[in-house]
Scaffold this motif. Structure first.
Motif, PDB file in Angstrom:
ATOM      1  N   ASN A  33      -3.077  20.950  18.941  1.00 59.99           N
ATOM      2  CA  ASN A  33      -3.863  20.223  18.524  1.00 59.99           C
ATOM      3  C   ASN A  33      -3.771  19.397  17.031  1.00 59.99           C
ATOM      4  OD1 ASN A  33      -5.825  21.902  20.248  1.00 59.99           O
ATOM      5  ND2 ASN A  33      -5.621  23.866  18.651  1.00 59.99           N
ATOM      6  N   LEU A  34      -2.757  19.768  16.478  1.00 61.27           N
ATOM      7  CA  LEU A  34      -2.073  18.498  15.137  1.00 61.27           C
ATOM      8  C   LEU A  34      -0.435  19.312  14.896  1.00 61.27           C
ATOM      9  CD1 LEU A  34      -3.359  17.238  13.248  1.00 61.27           C
ATOM     10  CD2 LEU A  34      -3.143  19.682  11.879  1.00 61.27           C
ATOM     11  N   ILE A  35      -0.354  18.094  15.135  1.00 62.05           N
ATOM     12  CA  ILE A  35       1.235  17.828  14.596  1.00 62.05           C
ATOM     13  C   ILE A  35       1.027  17.170  12.628  1.00 62.05           C
ATOM     14  CG2 ILE A  35       3.720  17.448  14.947  1.00 62.05           C
ATOM     15  CD1 ILE A  35       3.091  17.037  17.577  1.00 62.05           C
ATOM     16  N   ASP A  36       1.326  18.029  11.553  1.00 60.60           N
ATOM     17  CA  ASP A  36       0.793  17.081  10.509  1.00 60.60           C
ATOM     18  C   ASP A  36       2.560  15.841  10.462  1.00 60.60           C
ATOM     19  OD1 ASP A  36       0.294  16.065   8.440  1.00 60.60           O
ATOM     20  OD2 ASP A  36      -0.039  18.239   7.299  1.00 60.60           O
ATOM     21  N   VAL A  37       2.234  15.080   9.290  1.00 57.68           N
ATOM     22  CA  VAL A  37       3.294  14.622   9.293  1.00 57.68           C
ATOM     23  C   VAL A  37       4.770  15.260   9.146  1.00 57.68           C
ATOM     24  CG1 VAL A  37       3.793  12.163   7.499  1.00 57.68           C
ATOM     25  CG2 VAL A  37       1.378  12.393   8.140  1.00 57.68           C
ATOM     26  N   GLY A  38       6.018  14.712   9.475  1.00 48.95           N
ATOM     27  CA  GLY A  38       6.638  15.431   9.409  1.00 48.95           C
ATOM     28  C   GLY A  38       7.818  16.574   9.535  1.00 48.95           C
ATOM     29  N   GLU A  39       5.939  17.842  10.113  1.00 52.67           N
ATOM     30  CA  GLU A  39       6.084  18.954  10.706  1.00 52.67           C
ATOM     31  C   GLU A  39       7.080  18.086  12.276  1.00 52.67           C
ATOM     32  OE1 GLU A  39       6.012  21.370   9.695  1.00 52.67           O
ATOM     33  OE2 GLU A  39       5.564  20.203   7.026  1.00 52.67           O
ATOM     34  N   THR A  40       6.880  19.361  12.742  1.00 56.10           N
ATOM     35  CA  THR A  40       7.704  20.261  14.362  1.00 56.10           C
ATOM     36  C   THR A  40       7.179  20.750  14.865  1.00 56.10           C
ATOM     37  OG1 THR A  40       9.663  18.594  13.634  1.00 56.10           O
ATOM     38  CG2 THR A  40       9.530  20.110  16.018  1.00 56.10           C
ATOM     39  N   ALA A  41       6.297  20.417  16.224  1.00 52.20           N
ATOM     40  CA  ALA A  41       6.407  21.699  17.352  1.00 52.20           C
ATOM     41  C   ALA A  41       7.167  22.110  18.592  1.00 52.20           C
ATOM     42  CB  ALA A  41       4.639  20.951  17.359  1.00 52.20           C
ATOM     43  N   ASN A  42       6.945  23.392  18.328  1.00 48.47           N
ATOM     44  CA  ASN A  42       7.678  23.884  19.652  1.00 48.47           C
ATOM     45  C   ASN A  42       6.937  23.522  20.570  1.00 48.47           C
ATOM     46  OD1 ASN A  42      10.521  23.047  18.072  1.00 48.47           O
ATOM     47  ND2 ASN A  42      10.188  24.971  17.496  1.00 48.47           N
ATOM     48  N   VAL A  43       7.384  23.227  21.960  1.00 48.64           N
ATOM     49  CA  VAL A  43       6.729  23.935  23.110  1.00 48.64           C
ATOM     50  C   VAL A  43       7.580  24.185  24.133  1.00 48.64           C
ATOM     51  CG1 VAL A  43       4.712  22.582  23.315  1.00 48.64           C
ATOM     52  CG2 VAL A  43       6.378  21.198  24.073  1.00 48.64           C
ATOM     53  N   GLY A  70       0.442  12.426  -5.879  1.00 47.28           N
ATOM     54  CA  GLY A  70       0.598  12.182  -4.570  1.00 47.28           C
ATOM     55  C   GLY A  70      -0.477  12.382  -3.810  1.00 47.28           C
ATOM     56  N   VAL A  71      -0.196  11.490  -2.317  1.00 46.18           N
ATOM     57  CA  VAL A  71      -0.914  11.392  -1.819  1.00 46.18           C
ATOM     58  C   VAL A  71      -1.264  12.826  -0.083  1.00 46.18           C
ATOM     59  CG1 VAL A  71      -1.725   9.659  -0.221  1.00 46.18           C
ATOM     60  CG2 VAL A  71      -0.948   8.857  -1.858  1.00 46.18           C
ATOM     61  N   GLU A  72      -1.966  12.993   0.110  1.00 47.42           N
ATOM     62  CA  GLU A  72      -1.897  13.906   1.230  1.00 47.42           C
ATOM     63  C   GLU A  72      -2.237  12.850   2.209  1.00 47.42           C
ATOM     64  OE1 GLU A  72      -2.205  16.691   0.890  1.00 47.42           O
ATOM     65  OE2 GLU A  72      -3.684  17.366  -0.525  1.00 47.42           O
ATOM     66  N   ASN A  73      -0.649  13.905   3.559  1.00 47.10           N
ATOM     67  CA  ASN A  73      -0.234  13.784   4.926  1.00 47.10           C
ATOM     68  C   ASN A  73      -0.559  13.503   5.431  1.00 47.10           C
ATOM     69  OD1 ASN A  73       3.182  14.637   3.916  1.00 47.10           O
ATOM     70  ND2 ASN A  73       2.547  16.267   3.860  1.00 47.10           N
ATOM     71  N   ASP A  74      -2.156  13.705   5.871  1.00 46.90           N
ATOM     72  CA  ASP A  74      -2.817  13.372   6.754  1.00 46.90           C
ATOM     73  C   ASP A  74      -3.707  12.605   6.535  1.00 46.90           C
ATOM     74  OD1 ASP A  74      -4.426  14.970   4.725  1.00 46.90           O
ATOM     75  OD2 ASP A  74      -5.257  16.766   6.322  1.00 46.90           O
ATOM     76  N   VAL A  75      -3.698  11.840   5.877  1.00 44.48           N
ATOM     77  CA  VAL A  75      -4.370  10.935   5.345  1.00 44.48           C
ATOM     78  C   VAL A  75      -4.640   9.669   6.327  1.00 44.48           C
ATOM     79  CG1 VAL A  75      -2.904   9.503   3.503  1.00 44.48           C
ATOM     80  CG2 VAL A  75      -5.447   9.355   3.368  1.00 44.48           C
ATOM     81  N   ASN A  76      -5.719   8.900   6.864  1.00 38.66           N
ATOM     82  CA  ASN A  76      -5.850   7.742   7.607  1.00 38.66           C
ATOM     83  C   ASN A  76      -5.334   6.221   7.230  1.00 38.66           C
ATOM     84  OD1 ASN A  76      -6.081   9.609   9.940  1.00 38.66           O
ATOM     85  ND2 ASN A  76      -7.795   9.399   9.850  1.00 38.66           N
ATOM     86  N   GLU A  77      -5.248   5.509   7.360  1.00 41.51           N
ATOM     87  CA  GLU A  77      -5.110   4.032   7.550  1.00 41.51           C
ATOM     88  C   GLU A  77      -6.653   3.660   6.180  1.00 41.51           C
ATOM     89  OE1 GLU A  77      -3.460  -0.173   7.757  1.00 41.51           O
ATOM     90  OE2 GLU A  77      -3.823   1.394   9.365  1.00 41.51           O
ATOM     91  N   PRO A  83       0.871  -1.506   0.043  1.00 37.80           N
ATOM     92  CA  PRO A  83       0.226   0.107  -0.058  1.00 37.80           C
ATOM     93  C   PRO A  83       1.281   1.292  -0.019  1.00 37.80           C
ATOM     94  CG  PRO A  83      -0.010  -1.140   2.345  1.00 37.80           C
ATOM     95  CD  PRO A  83       0.745  -1.738   1.347  1.00 37.80           C
ATOM     96  N   VAL A  84       0.373   2.523  -0.448  1.00 36.52           N
ATOM     97  CA  VAL A  84       1.310   3.404  -0.417  1.00 36.52           C
ATOM     98  C   VAL A  84       0.680   4.231   0.884  1.00 36.52           C
ATOM     99  CG1 VAL A  84      -0.947   4.847  -1.181  1.00 36.52           C
ATOM    100  CG2 VAL A  84       1.817   5.881  -2.120  1.00 36.52           C
ATOM    101  N   LYS A  85       1.774   4.860   1.567  1.00 29.52           N
ATOM    102  CA  LYS A  85       2.454   5.723   2.861  1.00 29.52           C
ATOM    103  C   LYS A  85       1.055   7.458   2.377  1.00 29.52           C
ATOM    104  CE  LYS A  85       4.582   2.037   5.314  1.00 29.52           C
ATOM    105  NZ  LYS A  85       6.110   2.595   5.877  1.00 29.52           N
ATOM    106  N   PRO A  86       0.973   8.014   3.160  1.00 30.95           N
ATOM    107  CA  PRO A  86       1.256   9.438   3.366  1.00 30.95           C
ATOM    108  C   PRO A  86       1.852  10.032   3.368  1.00 30.95           C
ATOM    109  CG  PRO A  86      -0.414   8.262   5.303  1.00 30.95           C
ATOM    110  CD  PRO A  86       0.499   7.512   4.766  1.00 30.95           C
ATOM    111  N   GLY A  87       1.931  11.137   1.644  1.00 29.89           N
ATOM    112  CA  GLY A  87       3.153  11.939   1.134  1.00 29.89           C
ATOM    113  C   GLY A  87       3.993  11.498   0.444  1.00 29.89           C
TER     114      GLY A  87
END
Length: 450
Positions: free
Chosen positions: A213-223, A116-123, A50-54
């Motif tokens: 709330n949300l961290i997209d695929v491959g993204e980094t959130a700073n706290v 292309g396949v979007e990053n935020d898609v679920n299985e 199967p293909v993976k998101p992104g």
């Protein structure tokens, strides 16, 4: 029933049969036009499967004519909808020319498309829309198919970095954690928290918990957290326990006949990190005095919150001041926090009568064992050379102190001169008396006569 009624009845029946026949014929015509005239569209394979998101998906599609007529000017077009998207470098339309009838070799075409396949898609399985149409005037076709594409998704995260490796006791620090989504699906409703052993490090102005709330695929959130440790904290390495929880999208949803059911399952990632408390310190240098010999005395104080070992203070080569005698460095030894000592340097200013900046370099070993160099600059008044002025004063003072001794020496010398003179005169008189023994009586006679 009379003849007219019978005829009317027969007419109604015939009309009904005719209408039914027409409807049937019409239905037959619709079916024949919608039976795609023997055209089939099939998915041969997908890569990856199967293909993976992104990722970029490559599909191979088979188009085949099993009918009895050739179809000219055929086109195949893909119309991607979420989670698929058209790539900028790809053409979504292909001209496949003529599809020959079932007995001919060119009745089948194999096509390849990339999307292309979007990053935020679920299985799950998602439709990819494909259209086949022709501009053939005799045998026009218009056919739509939805190809099923399998998408694999996995949620995962990690603490990518911590902004601070060392903390100074008693000094407020901004501590930033980078949380990266390393999975194939977005992280939703995340919660991050941390805790230090024995509460050595504590947050200031907020709690130790932050929500994302949300961290997209491959993204980094700073706290970020403002933290502080006690000023008397013993230098050393302290452990941080890190916890990240988030919704596990794949396990949250269970497919039933009624649709998707939320299981409200959370995924937890625990890790640990170390922060060193201690390290560098601060120094203060102040001018104390200038000696008559021309040496400048400075106080060197450890005003930081950590001790310093093997402290050495130096005066580097600079424009305003020159070290005249001795070394330009003084070894001070170890200085605990709050301690101070003194350092002497023989200095010569470039000009006198004004304040000139002088730069110091303080090298020391910090509490974490690393050699550090701290620069410090202070203003210093360049007074005239006390050494030369002091020499003149010393000479005058020496002359003044020697004056009584000189007078005494002159008195003694004069007394000795008088003594020697009288002694000499006595000897002369005795010698004269021996040479003229009558001289004394004659003198006495003269004195008696008179």
């Amino acid at each position: 029933m009379d003849d007219k009624q019978f005829i009317s009845f027969i007419f109604i029946i015939l009309l009904s049969l005719l209408l039914c026949s027409g409807t049937a014929l019409g239905a037959g015509t619709i079916n024949s036009s919608s039976l795609d005239k023997g055209i089939s569209i099939d998915l041969l394979n997908q890569d990856p499967d199967p293909v993976k998101p992104g990722d970029v998906l490559e599909v191979r599609i088979s188009v085949e004519n099993t009918g009895y007529n050739d179809i000219d000017n055929c086109f195949v077009k893909i119309e991607p909808e979420y989670p698929f998207k058209i790539l900028s470098e790809e053409n979504p339309v292909m001209n496949i020319g003529t599809l020959g009838k079932r007995s001919e070799n060119d009745r089948r075409k194999v096509l390849k498309f990339r999307v292309g396949v979007e990053n935020d898609v679920n299985e799950g399985s998602y439709p990819l829309k494909v259209y086949l149409y022709s501009t053939d005037k005799k045998n026009k076709i218009s056919l739509k198919r939805e190809l099923t594409i399998d998408v694999d998704s996995e949620s995962n995260a990690e603490i990518e970095y911590i902004s601070v490796e060392k903390m100074i006791p008693g000094e407020k620090t901004n501590l930033v954690f980078g949380i990266k989504n390393v999975g194939n699906s977005p992280l939703k409703n995340s919660m991050f928290s941390w805790e230090c052993s024995n509460d050595v490090i504590l947050p200031v102005g907020s709690s130790n918990v932050k929500h994302i709330n949300l961290i997209d695929v491959g993204e980094t959130a700073n706290v970020s957290f403002n933290v502080l440790t006690n000023v008397n904290t013993k230098p050393g390495l302290y452990k941080l326990d890190l916890t990240l929880t988030y919704d596990d999208i794949e396990e949250l949803q269970t497919i039933t006949e009624a649709g998707y059911v939320e299981n409200e399952k959370r995924k937890t990632i625990k890790s640990k990190a170390g922060i060193y408390i201690g390290g560098t310190t601060d120094f203060d240098i102040a001018f104390m005095e200038q000696s008559p010999t021309g040496a400048y005395t400075f106080s060197v104080s450890n005003i930081g919150n950590n001790g310093a070992n093997s402290v050495k203070v130096s005066i580097p080569v600079q424009e305003n001041w020159t070290v005249t005698d001795g070394s330009n460095s003084v070894v001070l030894g170890n200085l605990a926090k709050g301690d101070y000592t003194i350092a002497d340097f023989n200095l010569k200013p470039a000009t006198v009568g004004q304040e000139l900046p002088i730069k110091f370099e303080i090298s020391y070993t910090s509490s974490d064992g690393i050699r550090q160099v701290d620069e410090n600059m202070i203003p210093l008044y360049a007074s005239p050379s006390i050494k030369q002025t002091g020499s003149k004063l010393t000479e005058e003072s020496n002359e003044s102190s020697m004056l009584p001794y000189k007078l005494l020496f002159l008195l003694l010398l004069g007394a000795a001169g008088v003594f020697l003179y009288k002694r000499y005169q006595k000897k002369v008189m005795e010698k004269n008396a021996e040479a003229d023994p009558t001289g004394e009586s004659q003198i006495d006679e003269k004195k008696t006569g008179e």
